[in-house]
Design a protein around this motif. Sequence first.
Motif, PDB file in Angstrom:
ATOM      1  N   ARG A 103       0.780  -1.239  -0.112  1.00  0.00           N
ATOM      2  CA  ARG A 103       0.070  -0.005  -0.027  1.00  0.00           C
ATOM      3  C   ARG A 103       0.988   1.299   0.016  1.00  0.00           C
ATOM      4  NH1 ARG A 103      -3.036  -0.882   5.072  1.00  0.00           N
ATOM      5  NH2 ARG A 103      -1.369  -2.492   5.395  1.00  0.00           N
ATOM      6  N   VAL A 104       0.547   2.063  -0.926  1.00  0.00           N
ATOM      7  CA  VAL A 104       1.259   3.241  -1.047  1.00  0.00           C
ATOM      8  C   VAL A 104       0.327   4.361  -0.373  1.00  0.00           C
ATOM      9  CG1 VAL A 104       2.532   5.249  -2.445  1.00  0.00           C
ATOM     10  CG2 VAL A 104       2.187   2.775  -3.122  1.00  0.00           C
TER      11      VAL A 104
ATOM     12  N   ALA B 285      -6.820  12.420  11.164  1.00  0.00           N
ATOM     13  CA  ALA B 285      -7.814  11.933  11.997  1.00  0.00           C
ATOM     14  C   ALA B 285      -8.450  10.432  11.859  1.00  0.00           C
ATOM     15  CB  ALA B 285      -8.758  12.759  12.786  1.00  0.00           C
ATOM     16  N   GLN B 286      -8.652  10.561  10.587  1.00  0.00           N
ATOM     17  CA  GLN B 286      -9.167   8.753  10.031  1.00  0.00           C
ATOM     18  C   GLN B 286      -7.935   8.112   9.197  1.00  0.00           C
ATOM     19  OE1 GLN B 286      -9.953  12.377   9.125  1.00  0.00           O
ATOM     20  NE2 GLN B 286      -9.725  12.496   6.983  1.00  0.00           N
ATOM     21  N   THR B 287      -8.411   7.170   8.604  1.00  0.00           N
ATOM     22  CA  THR B 287      -7.421   6.289   8.066  1.00  0.00           C
ATOM     23  C   THR B 287      -6.771   7.331   6.703  1.00  0.00           C
ATOM     24  OG1 THR B 287      -8.368   4.261   8.604  1.00  0.00           O
ATOM     25  CG2 THR B 287      -7.083   4.174   6.605  1.00  0.00           C
ATOM     26  N   PRO B 288      -5.436   7.283   6.610  1.00  0.00           N
ATOM     27  CA  PRO B 288      -5.145   8.304   5.324  1.00  0.00           C
ATOM     28  C   PRO B 288      -5.551   7.536   4.136  1.00  0.00           C
ATOM     29  CG  PRO B 288      -3.395   6.932   6.710  1.00  0.00           C
ATOM     30  CD  PRO B 288      -4.534   7.150   7.333  1.00  0.00           C
ATOM     31  N   ALA B 289      -5.439   8.232   3.058  1.00  0.00           N
ATOM     32  CA  ALA B 289      -5.668   7.460   1.522  1.00  0.00           C
ATOM     33  C   ALA B 289      -4.632   6.915   1.176  1.00  0.00           C
ATOM     34  CB  ALA B 289      -5.818   8.832   0.585  1.00  0.00           C
ATOM     35  N   PHE B 290      -4.592   5.798   0.448  1.00  0.00           N
ATOM     36  CA  PHE B 290      -3.635   4.997  -0.170  1.00  0.00           C
ATOM     37  C   PHE B 290      -4.099   4.164  -1.307  1.00  0.00           C
ATOM     38  CE2 PHE B 290      -6.595   2.206   2.682  1.00  0.00           C
ATOM     39  CZ  PHE B 290      -6.567   1.048   1.981  1.00  0.00           C
ATOM     40  N   SER B 291      -2.912   3.636  -1.940  1.00  0.00           N
ATOM     41  CA  SER B 291      -3.216   2.916  -3.124  1.00  0.00           C
ATOM     42  C   SER B 291      -2.790   1.585  -3.027  1.00  0.00           C
ATOM     43  CB  SER B 291      -2.804   3.555  -4.277  1.00  0.00           C
ATOM     44  OG  SER B 291      -3.009   4.884  -4.717  1.00  0.00           O
ATOM     45  N   THR B 292      -3.281   0.559  -3.396  1.00  0.00           N
ATOM     46  CA  THR B 292      -2.956  -0.803  -3.389  1.00  0.00           C
ATOM     47  C   THR B 292      -2.185  -0.972  -4.669  1.00  0.00           C
ATOM     48  OG1 THR B 292      -4.922  -1.724  -4.390  1.00  0.00           O
ATOM     49  CG2 THR B 292      -4.611  -1.633  -1.746  1.00  0.00           C
TER      50      THR B 292
ATOM     51  N   VAL C 268      13.457   3.517  -5.372  1.00  0.00           N
ATOM     52  CA  VAL C 268      12.670   3.840  -6.349  1.00  0.00           C
ATOM     53  C   VAL C 268      11.945   2.614  -6.575  1.00  0.00           C
ATOM     54  CG1 VAL C 268      12.164   4.629  -8.775  1.00  0.00           C
ATOM     55  CG2 VAL C 268      13.911   5.679  -7.623  1.00  0.00           C
ATOM     56  N   VAL C 269      10.869   2.711  -6.217  1.00  0.00           N
ATOM     57  CA  VAL C 269       9.833   1.533  -6.317  1.00  0.00           C
ATOM     58  C   VAL C 269       8.782   1.728  -7.489  1.00  0.00           C
ATOM     59  CG1 VAL C 269       8.508  -0.102  -4.994  1.00  0.00           C
ATOM     60  CG2 VAL C 269      10.110   1.107  -3.802  1.00  0.00           C
ATOM     61  N   ASP C 270       9.031   0.635  -8.522  1.00  0.00           N
ATOM     62  CA  ASP C 270       7.948   0.510  -9.522  1.00  0.00           C
ATOM     63  C   ASP C 270       6.837  -0.289  -9.105  1.00  0.00           C
ATOM     64  OD1 ASP C 270       9.602   2.100 -11.044  1.00  0.00           O
ATOM     65  OD2 ASP C 270      10.577   0.608 -11.962  1.00  0.00           O
ATOM     66  N   VAL C 271       5.719   0.181  -9.034  1.00  0.00           N
ATOM     67  CA  VAL C 271       4.287  -0.404  -8.558  1.00  0.00           C
ATOM     68  C   VAL C 271       3.358  -0.443  -9.938  1.00  0.00           C
ATOM     69  CG1 VAL C 271       4.553  -0.021  -6.171  1.00  0.00           C
ATOM     70  CG2 VAL C 271       3.414   1.605  -7.345  1.00  0.00           C
ATOM     71  N   GLN C 272       2.649  -1.444  -9.707  1.00  0.00           N
ATOM     72  CA  GLN C 272       1.766  -1.789 -10.770  1.00  0.00           C
ATOM     73  C   GLN C 272       0.236  -1.566 -10.246  1.00  0.00           C
ATOM     74  OE1 GLN C 272       1.459  -4.607 -14.421  1.00  0.00           O
ATOM     75  NE2 GLN C 272       0.673  -5.693 -12.813  1.00  0.00           N
TER      76      GLN C 272
ATOM     77  N   ILE D  24       5.435   3.355   1.873  1.00  0.00           N
ATOM     78  CA  ILE D  24       5.043   1.972   1.342  1.00  0.00           C
ATOM     79  C   ILE D  24       4.873   1.013   2.733  1.00  0.00           C
ATOM     80  CG2 ILE D  24       5.689   0.467  -0.488  1.00  0.00           C
ATOM     81  CD1 ILE D  24       7.166   2.386  -1.960  1.00  0.00           C
ATOM     82  N   VAL D  25       3.884   0.517   2.485  1.00  0.00           N
ATOM     83  CA  VAL D  25       3.563  -0.678   3.706  1.00  0.00           C
ATOM     84  C   VAL D  25       3.584  -2.082   2.990  1.00  0.00           C
ATOM     85  CG1 VAL D  25       1.999  -1.313   5.035  1.00  0.00           C
ATOM     86  CG2 VAL D  25       2.321   0.789   5.113  1.00  0.00           C
ATOM     87  N   LEU D  26       4.522  -3.013   3.375  1.00  0.00           N
ATOM     88  CA  LEU D  26       4.398  -4.216   2.638  1.00  0.00           C
ATOM     89  C   LEU D  26       3.349  -5.060   3.283  1.00  0.00           C
ATOM     90  CD1 LEU D  26       5.923  -6.316   1.138  1.00  0.00           C
ATOM     91  CD2 LEU D  26       7.494  -6.743   3.197  1.00  0.00           C
TER      92      LEU D  26
END
Length: 160
Positions: A93-94, A106-113, A129-133, A153-155
Amino acid sequence: MARADIARGSVIEADDLARVQISTDPALDPLPGAALDTVVGKRAALDIAEGGLVTRSAVAATVVPADGASVVGVAVTPAQAPSEPFQVGDNVRVVVTPAAGEAAPAQTPAFSTAEIVGTRYSEETGQLVVDVQVAEGEAATLAARAATGNVAIVLDSRER
């Protein structure tokens, strides 16, 4: 070897290939002629020039980015990523992080899987530098978030 140019991402056909005899050299990693049938139907992972040898790294089961997906590069400092080395295929998750001096949301932050498709270390910036699809529709949003530098980045679990 390639009988004609094979473009990256294209499906490799039997007519695209020819068996040739070459001297072995430890610097080369060509596929053996007996492997020709295993290559047909797979995709070219990179451009293969006419007359070029077909190597293991030149062939992939799938193409990146996949149909309907995009690849976004996300540069992070060591503090913005886990110390566990990323592997191609990892699910992450970015996460959008607050700018310096701002309070945590205060709430869960926005993220992209996303799925990791490559990594490299930049000597110039000291960043990974992490290339993500990601889904094609999410790419622009993620690219804009990554450009601010306010991401981490969360693994996620590697169990499948």
